[in-house]
Design a protein around this motif. Structure first.
Motif, PDB file in Angstrom:
ATOM      1  N   SER A  33      47.484  39.810  39.342  1.00 34.69           N
ATOM      2  CA  SER A  33      46.808  39.059  40.404  1.00 34.69           C
ATOM      3  C   SER A  33      46.500  39.959  41.588  1.00 34.69           C
ATOM      4  O   SER A  33      45.429  39.868  42.188  1.00 34.69           O
ATOM      5  CB  SER A  33      47.677  37.887  40.873  1.00 34.69           C
ATOM      6  OG  SER A  33      47.891  36.997  39.810  1.00 34.69           O
ATOM      7  N   ILE A  34      47.452  40.843  41.913  1.00 37.55           N
ATOM      8  CA  ILE A  34      47.214  41.768  43.032  1.00 37.55           C
ATOM      9  C   ILE A  34      46.000  42.637  42.723  1.00 37.55           C
ATOM     10  O   ILE A  34      45.147  42.885  43.580  1.00 37.55           O
ATOM     11  CB  ILE A  34      48.466  42.643  43.280  1.00 37.55           C
ATOM     12  CG1 ILE A  34      49.612  41.762  43.801  1.00 37.55           C
ATOM     13  CG2 ILE A  34      48.161  43.757  44.283  1.00 37.55           C
ATOM     14  CD1 ILE A  34      50.957  42.458  43.815  1.00 37.55           C
ATOM     15  N   VAL A  35      45.901  43.070  41.465  1.00 35.92           N
ATOM     16  CA  VAL A  35      44.760  43.892  41.054  1.00 35.92           C
ATOM     17  C   VAL A  35      43.460  43.075  41.090  1.00 35.92           C
ATOM     18  O   VAL A  35      42.398  43.588  41.452  1.00 35.92           O
ATOM     19  CB  VAL A  35      45.001  44.463  39.634  1.00 35.92           C
ATOM     20  CG1 VAL A  35      43.766  45.183  39.118  1.00 35.92           C
ATOM     21  CG2 VAL A  35      46.195  45.403  39.625  1.00 35.92           C
ATOM     22  N   ALA A  36      43.555  41.786  40.729  1.00 37.11           N
ATOM     23  CA  ALA A  36      42.339  40.970  40.558  1.00 37.11           C
ATOM     24  C   ALA A  36      41.850  40.306  41.839  1.00 37.11           C
ATOM     25  O   ALA A  36      40.669  39.958  41.931  1.00 37.11           O
ATOM     26  CB  ALA A  36      42.595  39.902  39.489  1.00 37.11           C
ATOM     27  N   VAL A  37      42.730  40.117  42.831  1.00 33.89           N
ATOM     28  CA  VAL A  37      42.317  39.411  44.063  1.00 33.89           C
ATOM     29  C   VAL A  37      41.086  40.052  44.729  1.00 33.89           C
ATOM     30  O   VAL A  37      40.164  39.338  45.140  1.00 33.89           O
ATOM     31  CB  VAL A  37      43.510  39.297  45.049  1.00 33.89           C
ATOM     32  CG1 VAL A  37      43.017  39.036  46.470  1.00 33.89           C
ATOM     33  CG2 VAL A  37      44.422  38.156  44.618  1.00 33.89           C
ATOM     34  N   PRO A  38      41.011  41.391  44.820  1.00 33.01           N
ATOM     35  CA  PRO A  38      39.794  41.968  45.419  1.00 33.01           C
ATOM     36  C   PRO A  38      38.519  41.559  44.677  1.00 33.01           C
ATOM     37  O   PRO A  38      37.479  41.340  45.296  1.00 33.01           O
ATOM     38  CB  PRO A  38      40.023  43.479  45.303  1.00 33.01           C
ATOM     39  CG  PRO A  38      41.490  43.641  45.219  1.00 33.01           C
ATOM     40  CD  PRO A  38      42.008  42.436  44.508  1.00 33.01           C
ATOM     41  N   LEU A  39      38.610  41.458  43.358  1.00 36.58           N
ATOM     42  CA  LEU A  39      37.432  41.050  42.584  1.00 36.58           C
ATOM     43  C   LEU A  39      37.057  39.605  42.902  1.00 36.58           C
ATOM     44  O   LEU A  39      35.885  39.265  43.044  1.00 36.58           O
ATOM     45  CB  LEU A  39      37.709  41.170  41.084  1.00 36.58           C
ATOM     46  CG  LEU A  39      37.686  42.571  40.499  1.00 36.58           C
ATOM     47  CD1 LEU A  39      37.984  42.522  39.017  1.00 36.58           C
ATOM     48  CD2 LEU A  39      36.337  43.210  40.737  1.00 36.58           C
ATOM     49  N   VAL A  40      38.073  38.758  42.997  1.00 34.23           N
ATOM     50  CA  VAL A  40      37.819  37.345  43.318  1.00 34.23           C
ATOM     51  C   VAL A  40      37.123  37.242  44.675  1.00 34.23           C
ATOM     52  O   VAL A  40      36.126  36.526  44.831  1.00 34.23           O
ATOM     53  CB  VAL A  40      39.139  36.538  43.320  1.00 34.23           C
ATOM     54  CG1 VAL A  40      38.894  35.111  43.793  1.00 34.23           C
ATOM     55  CG2 VAL A  40      39.766  36.528  41.931  1.00 34.23           C
ATOM     56  N   ILE A  41      37.622  38.015  45.642  1.00 38.11           N
ATOM     57  CA  ILE A  41      36.996  37.990  46.978  1.00 38.11           C
ATOM     58  C   ILE A  41      35.560  38.496  46.897  1.00 38.11           C
ATOM     59  O   ILE A  41      34.651  37.922  47.505  1.00 38.11           O
ATOM     60  CB  ILE A  41      37.824  38.840  47.970  1.00 38.11           C
ATOM     61  CG1 ILE A  41      39.192  38.191  48.182  1.00 38.11           C
ATOM     62  CG2 ILE A  41      37.100  38.971  49.306  1.00 38.11           C
ATOM     63  CD1 ILE A  41      40.146  39.020  49.016  1.00 38.11           C
TER      64      ILE A  41
END
Lengths: 215, 534
Positions: free
Chosen positions: B409-417
């Motif tokens: 999730s930490i890795v993916a949060v920037p993508l979500v943003i």
């Protein structure tokens, strides 16, 4: 030479809504009247070139433009929404077509300024298009469409988003402006009052073809 | 006086609970990123006097050159594909979109092996192979992020430009491109960072000239056991990545041209013969680019030295498949999909809260910028940090199913943003004002204006986060439970063992990941399209 634009057995539309049109437009404003979904807008899109014709031909000043790309047709269009380029200022919007035609920046600025004055928006040159009201935005769209001096101007219910009082007033005003410039224009609307305020040349979509409305 | 179109300046007039949305990502980042990274630095920040920065700087500059080239190629190839998928409706569009996304979610080592198999006889390991593989992997980022904005642009603005005398290319450059600039900057910065911090591809396809700081960190920690130097390298990487992120975020926060004309556009079924040929050419080429390397994997999963075989596939349920004794490949598949689901929920929620926070509170922008920081943190460093911080008492999460999804999730949060924020910023806030003026409460007004689009982009972003989880290897190599490895870890373990059976089962596992991902992305697209048409 046969001036104006001719629609010869032009077939437009989708499978469910087919329209066959024979029409010759020259030196005048013509209105097509009809309910939503009858194919009026598709007819304009076909004349503009964004939708391919299903048959027939389109002849502009004796030149067959049925298969010509949009940017080579010299046909302008004003849509229901102003569709102004939001990253450009008011005057840059009006200059857009002139610059594409190779007009120098100085001359384009001058011509665009004149057009803005003509549509009653002098002093709006450097404004952001987001600051305009609906009526003002539609006037800018009109000035923008007319700037490169198109052979024909298409108007697709350009005032439908406005209130009825403003709609009728603007329709009459713009029609007078177009006449003063001898612009050949095809205007579609579903509003009979609006149609009659513009011209007596009115056609109604009737059983997959156009019939002249008695005036 | 007319109201501004677009997001306007300053926070929205929203209910109190929405104004505190930025707290969710802030707490998440401090607790689950700040603490582990601090733990790593505390453990290893003890560099000696003989340390020299020159070798690290040399690697950083050559990696930046490689990343720039990869990003440029990904943008050049990805933009036409994004345009076709966002503008036209045609049979097979959803499938094409799903296929394009596949490389991004596959383990990078698997893709690297596929390219080595495919091009290894033509090209020697080095810059060209690395750049090709990076371009391949990151096409999806460009297509997805830019495509999400592109699909909302009103195609009639291009028709207007064309009617004013602009050729198709000119209309694109003067009308479409300015409205895509923000999301393109956002996507390009993400791609650059992925390439700059690449590990798997560089290890398999690179040579000494294509080292990245990430591979250097791995070398320093696993081979040289030099933690202080690895910490300095990690800090250098973090500084360079932060700089690029700030540039990308700055461009993104400027919005997609002020008040761009946006709408939920229906895809155009209309196309002239030349347009149809163009659409067919782009869609077919895109699918071929993606599928050819994957076909070589499929070949590997169905072929042995004896000829065609189904043995590798039938071995998936066996505990001893490929001679590894760490659980059945089928178990790894179940584990990976479970973690992907949890990651989608966590990253989707945290990322969306961060994006909404930008709209509703002045601190939201700062938090959203900080939330991009994980892009600059090496996945291996992150995994190690989480293990050190939360892998022992008083807070031991190793036995739970949360530690690895948290890392993912930490890795993916920037993508979500990156997916959610540009869309929210370009949504017309006047809908909220209109709803309020009609008597709606502040909450109802916000949901009226932003609810529908937020739901769609959250589904897309959560799906992307789930895909990231499915393919992630760096953090998983540290955090995966020994009896329950994820598919990428299982594949790497198989590939590390010699023998035809290991390679064949690894190929079969990789193919399961490929097929599962296609199904997942197609389902997300179908759901998104259904919501959009409501």
């Amino acid at each position: 030479m046969n001036q104006g634009i001719e629609l010869r057995e032009l077939r437009v539309g989708y499978e469910s809504t087919l329209l066959t049109v024979n029409m010759h437009l020259r030196d005048e404003i013509t209105v097509i009247l009809g309910p939503s979904g009858c194919g009026k807008s598709t007819l304009l899109s076909t004349i503009l070139g964004s939708v391919p014709a299903l048959g027939g031909s389109l002849v502009l000043n004796d030149v067959d433009i049925t298969k010509a790309p949009i940017h080579e047709r010299r046909i302008g269009m004003v849509f229901q929404d102003p569709l102004l380029f939001s990253h450009l200022t008011v005057i840059q919007n009006v200059m857009y077509g002139l610059r594409r035609a190779g007009v120098s920046k100085g001359l384009a600025t001058q011509k665009a300024g004149e057009l803005l004055e003509w549509v009653g928006l002098q002093g709006f040159q450097s404004r952001s298009v987001q600051e305009l009201s609906g009526g003002q935005a539609q006037r800018v769209a009109l000035a923008r469409a007319l700037a490169p001096e198109p052979a024909v101007l298409l108007l697709d219910e350009p005032y439908s988003a406005l209130d009825s009082q403003l709609r009728t007033r603007l329709a009459t005003e713009v029609a007078e402006l177009l006449r003063s410039r001898n612009v050949v224009a095809l205007h579609v609307t579903h509003d009979e009052l609006e149609a009659r305020s513009i011209t007596s040349e009115i056609f109604r979509v009737d059983h997959a073809s156009l019939s002249r409305v008695a005036t | 006086m007319a109201q501004r179109v677009g997001a306007g300046d300053g926070p929205l007039n929203t209910p109190a609970w929405l104004r505190w949305m930025w707290v969710v990502p802030a707490v998440f980042l401090v607790a689950l990123l700040g603490v582990p990274i601090t733990t790593v630095l505390q453990r290893s920040f003890d560099v000696g006097n003989s340390f020299e920065i020159a070798p690290q700087l040399s690697i950083a500059f050559s990696a930046a050159g490689q990343a720039l080239l990869s990003t440029f190629l990904a943008v050049c190839i990805g933009l036409p594909i994004a345009g076709v998928l966002s503008t036209y409706s045609f049979k097979g569009r959803a499938l094409t979109q799903a296929i394009i996304t596949v490389p991004f979610v596959l383990p990078t080592v698997v893709i690297a092996l596929a390219f080595r198999e495919l091009l290894g006889s033509i090209l020697v390991p080095g810059l060209l192979l690395v750049v090709i593989a990076h371009t391949y992997i990151n096409l999806a980022v460009i297509v997805r992020i830019v495509g999400a904005t592109w699909q909302q642009l009103d195609p009639r603005t291009v028709i207007v430009a064309r009617s004013l005398g602009a050729s198709p290319f000119r209309a694109f450059m003067t009308v479409t491109f300015p409205q895509l600039r923000a999301s393109l900057a956002s996507a390009a910065s993400v791609v650059f960072i992925f390439c700059f911090t690449s590990l798997g591809v560089v290890l398999v396809l690179g040579d000494s000239s294509t080292r990245t700081l990430e591979s250097q960190i791995l070398r320093e920690t696993s081979l040289l056991l030099d933690f202080p130097t690895a910490a300095i390298t990690a800090i250098l990487q973090l500084a360079m990545v932060s700089f690029v992120l700030l540039l990308g975020a700055r461009a993104s926060l400027k919005r997609t041209a002020k008040g761009a004309i946006l709408r939920f556009s229906s895809l155009s079924p209309w196309a002239s013969p030349s347009q149809r040929r163009y659409v067919l050419f782009i869609a077919t080429t895109a699918c071929l680019i993606v599928l050819i390397p994957l076909l070589s994997l499929a070949y590997g999963s169905l072929h042995s030295s004896q000829g065609w075989t189904l043995e590798w596939w039938s071995s998936l349920t066996s505990v001893d498949s490929g001679t590894t004794r760490l659980g059945s490949p089928l178990g790894a598949i179940a584990t990976s999909f479970k973690y992907a689901l949890i990651t989608g929920v966590i990253a989707g929620t945290v990322g969306a809260c961060a994006a909404v926070g930008v709209l509703t509170h002045r601190l939201g922008r700062a938090v959203a910028l900080i939330a991009l920081a994980p892009l600059g943190v090496s996945a291996a460093t992150l995994g190690l940090g989480l293990m050190l911080a939360f892998g022992r008492p008083p807070l031991d999460l190793r036995g739970s199913d949360l530690l690895l999804p948290i890392a993912h999730s930490i890795v993916a949060v920037p993508l979500v943003i990156a997916v959610v924020l540009p869309t929210l910023l370009t949504t017309d806030r006047r809908f909220a004002i209109a709803a309020s003026s009609l008597g709606a409460s502040l909450t109802r007004a916000f949901l009226t204006a932003y609810g529908p689009i937020l739901r769609i982009v959250m589904i897309a972003a959560a799906g992307l986060a789930a895909c990231v989880s499915l393919g992630e290897f760096g953090a998983a190599s540290f955090l995966t439970r020994s009896g329950a490895p994820t598919v990428p870890v299982q594949i790497i373990r198989l590939l590390q063992r010699p023998g035809e059976q290991s390679f064949g089962v690894a190929c079969a596992l990789a193919m399961v990941l490929v097929l599962g991902t296609i199904a997942l992305v197609a389902a997300i697209d179908a759901l998104g399209n259904r919501k959009r048409t409501r």
